[in-house]
Design an enzyme around this catalytic site. Structure first.
Site, PDB file in Angstrom:
ATOM      1  N   ASP A  40      11.153   0.216  -2.803  1.00  0.00           N
ATOM      2  CA  ASP A  40      10.524   1.005  -1.742  1.00  0.00           C
ATOM      3  C   ASP A  40      10.620   0.361  -0.363  1.00  0.00           C
ATOM      4  OD1 ASP A  40       9.645   3.045  -3.278  1.00  0.00           O
ATOM      5  OD2 ASP A  40       7.587   2.346  -3.464  1.00  0.00           O
ATOM      6  N   LYS A  62      11.494   4.975   2.716  1.00  0.00           N
ATOM      7  CA  LYS A  62      11.612   5.751   3.949  1.00  0.00           C
ATOM      8  C   LYS A  62      12.012   4.809   5.067  1.00  0.00           C
ATOM      9  CE  LYS A  62       7.505   7.294   5.215  1.00  0.00           C
ATOM     10  NZ  LYS A  62       6.380   8.198   5.462  1.00  0.00           N
ATOM     11  N   MET A 175      -3.158   3.392   5.296  1.00  0.00           N
ATOM     12  CA  MET A 175      -2.541   4.590   5.877  1.00  0.00           C
ATOM     13  C   MET A 175      -3.496   5.276   6.866  1.00  0.00           C
ATOM     14  SD  MET A 175      -0.670   6.017   2.435  1.00  0.00           S
ATOM     15  CE  MET A 175      -2.045   5.712   1.351  1.00  0.00           C
TER      16      MET A 175
HETATM   17  N1  SAH Z   1       0.389  -0.065  -3.099  1.00  0.00           N
HETATM   18  C1  SAH Z   1       0.204  -0.645  -1.788  1.00  0.00           C
HETATM   19  C2  SAH Z   1      -0.317   0.350  -0.790  1.00  0.00           C
HETATM   20  C3  SAH Z   1       0.606   1.534  -0.555  1.00  0.00           C
HETATM   21  S1  SAH Z   1       0.021   2.603   0.711  1.00  0.00           S
HETATM   22  C4  SAH Z   1      -0.729  -1.860  -1.906  1.00  0.00           C
HETATM   23  O1  SAH Z   1      -1.360  -2.063  -2.941  1.00  0.00           O
HETATM   24  O2  SAH Z   1      -0.775  -2.630  -0.954  1.00  0.00           O
HETATM   25  C5  SAH Z   1       0.833   1.930   2.121  1.00  0.00           C
HETATM   26  C6  SAH Z   1      -0.181   1.414   3.102  1.00  0.00           C
HETATM   27  O3  SAH Z   1      -0.657   0.140   2.702  1.00  0.00           O
HETATM   28  C7  SAH Z   1       0.354   1.186   4.505  1.00  0.00           C
HETATM   29  O4  SAH Z   1       0.352   2.378   5.243  1.00  0.00           O
HETATM   30  C8  SAH Z   1      -0.671   0.205   5.054  1.00  0.00           C
HETATM   31  O5  SAH Z   1      -1.874   0.846   5.397  1.00  0.00           O
HETATM   32  C9  SAH Z   1      -0.949  -0.646   3.832  1.00  0.00           C
HETATM   33  N2  SAH Z   1      -0.118  -1.854   3.789  1.00  0.00           N
HETATM   34  C10 SAH Z   1       0.811  -2.171   2.877  1.00  0.00           C
HETATM   35  N3  SAH Z   1       1.337  -3.394   3.120  1.00  0.00           N
HETATM   36  C11 SAH Z   1       0.704  -3.861   4.214  1.00  0.00           C
HETATM   37  C12 SAH Z   1       0.771  -5.065   4.962  1.00  0.00           C
HETATM   38  N4  SAH Z   1       1.605  -6.042   4.630  1.00  0.00           N
HETATM   39  N5  SAH Z   1      -0.051  -5.205   6.023  1.00  0.00           N
HETATM   40  C13 SAH Z   1      -0.914  -4.245   6.376  1.00  0.00           C
HETATM   41  N6  SAH Z   1      -1.031  -3.084   5.713  1.00  0.00           N
HETATM   42  C14 SAH Z   1      -0.241  -2.887   4.641  1.00  0.00           C
END
Ligand code: SAH
Length: 256
Positions: A40, A62, A175
């Site tokens: 992803d 994306k 998000m």
């Molecule tokens: N499964 C992922 C989340 C997916 S939704 C998890 O457990 O982390 C995607 C959202 O996660 C992004 O829009 C953002 O809000 C957050 N996100 C993911 N990685 C991030 C990072 N390194 N720093 C800040 N926000 C992050």
């Protein structure tokens, strides 16, 4: 190379928040035996180096401004590759089951009787605050934490944010950057204008950025610092434990 002798199987693997060293050992071992890796947008491409050189690596995320692959296409690709090549590692940002649509993939694979194993990853929702030394719970300060999506399937702010704003919990919103104004408005309406608030852009990555303030100031700070996605929002007293919050309080005390 199509290999009919290989057992078809799928591993749903959580890649962690970005820093490739935050992958689990079990995750490394799974990648080492991958025939195919489907990865992803929020996974670090350095992780692909754990996979054999001849493994097929397919990007299904994306790029900014473009559409993401429809979930349906990803599901089908995953099955196709598993049937034709053997071990598919489905590499997903953070943890596969925290707003990762992991269960949809698991369910789809099960409908083809392809065995699936799950390797959890460090979710950004806990790991990113932690890397900033902001604990999501802290004795005497926060008894629980909520992890909420800022944007639901219908594009609205989640109703749960209204409930969370009434609680004393630490609230982590994923998000949610585009919905910051609306979320701030909800917290203000709950009388929380002074609630410590942080926004972290791309935690654990090179372009990590942290903005710390309170509900009343956070929107301006985010605009000033030009914070970009991926970012998460942290609301709660625990944010006051961050050193830059303490500096803010001192500066405020000095001018008032
Ligand atoms: N499964 C992922 C989340 C997916 S939704 C998890 O457990 O982390 C995607 C959202 O996660 C992004 O829009 C953002 O809000 C957050 N996100 C993911 N990685 C991030 C990072 N390194 N720093 C800040 N926000 C992050």
């Amino acid at each position: 190379m199509i290999n009919q002798n290989k057992e078809s199987k799928i591993t749903l693997l959580g890649a962690g928040p970005g820093d490739p060293d935050l992958l689990t050992l079990k995750g490394v071992k799974a990648l080492q035996t991958a025939d195919v890796v489907l990865y992803d947008a929020l996974t670090n491409e350095a992780l692909l180096e754990h996979a054999p050189a001849d493994a097929i690596k397919v990007y299904v995320g994306k790029r900014s401004g473009e559409h993401s692959y429809p979930q349906d296409t990803i599901n089908k690709l995953m099955i196709d590759y598993a049937l034709n090549y053997g071990h598919v590692v489905r590499l997903k940002g953070g943890d596969p089951f925290v707003f990762g649509r992991g269960y949809e993939e698991l369910d789809y694979a099960a409908s083809y009787s392809i065995p699936v194993s799950v390797i959890p990853g460090i979710s950004s929702s806990i790991g990113v605050p932690g890397l900033q030394q902001i604990p999501v719970t802290h004795r005497g300060m926060s008894e629980s934490f909520w992890v909420i999506t800022g944007t639901t399937t219908s594009g609205e702010v989640s109703n749960d944010i209204y409930h969370a704003a009434q609680s004393n919990a630490t609230v982590v919103v994923l998000m949610g950057l585009k919905k910051l104004s609306k979320i701030v408005e909800i917290f203000k309406a709950a009388g929380k204008g002074n609630l410590p608030t942080a926004v972290v852009q791309n935690g654990s990555a090179e372009d990590e950025k942290l903005v710390v303030g309170i509900i009343d100031t956070i929107e301006n700070l985010v605009a000033q610092e030009n914070v970009k996605a991926p970012a998460l929002l942290i609301f709660g007293e625990v944010v006051s434990l961050h050193p830059s919050f303490k500096t803010l309080v001192k500066q405020y005390a000095a001018i008032s």
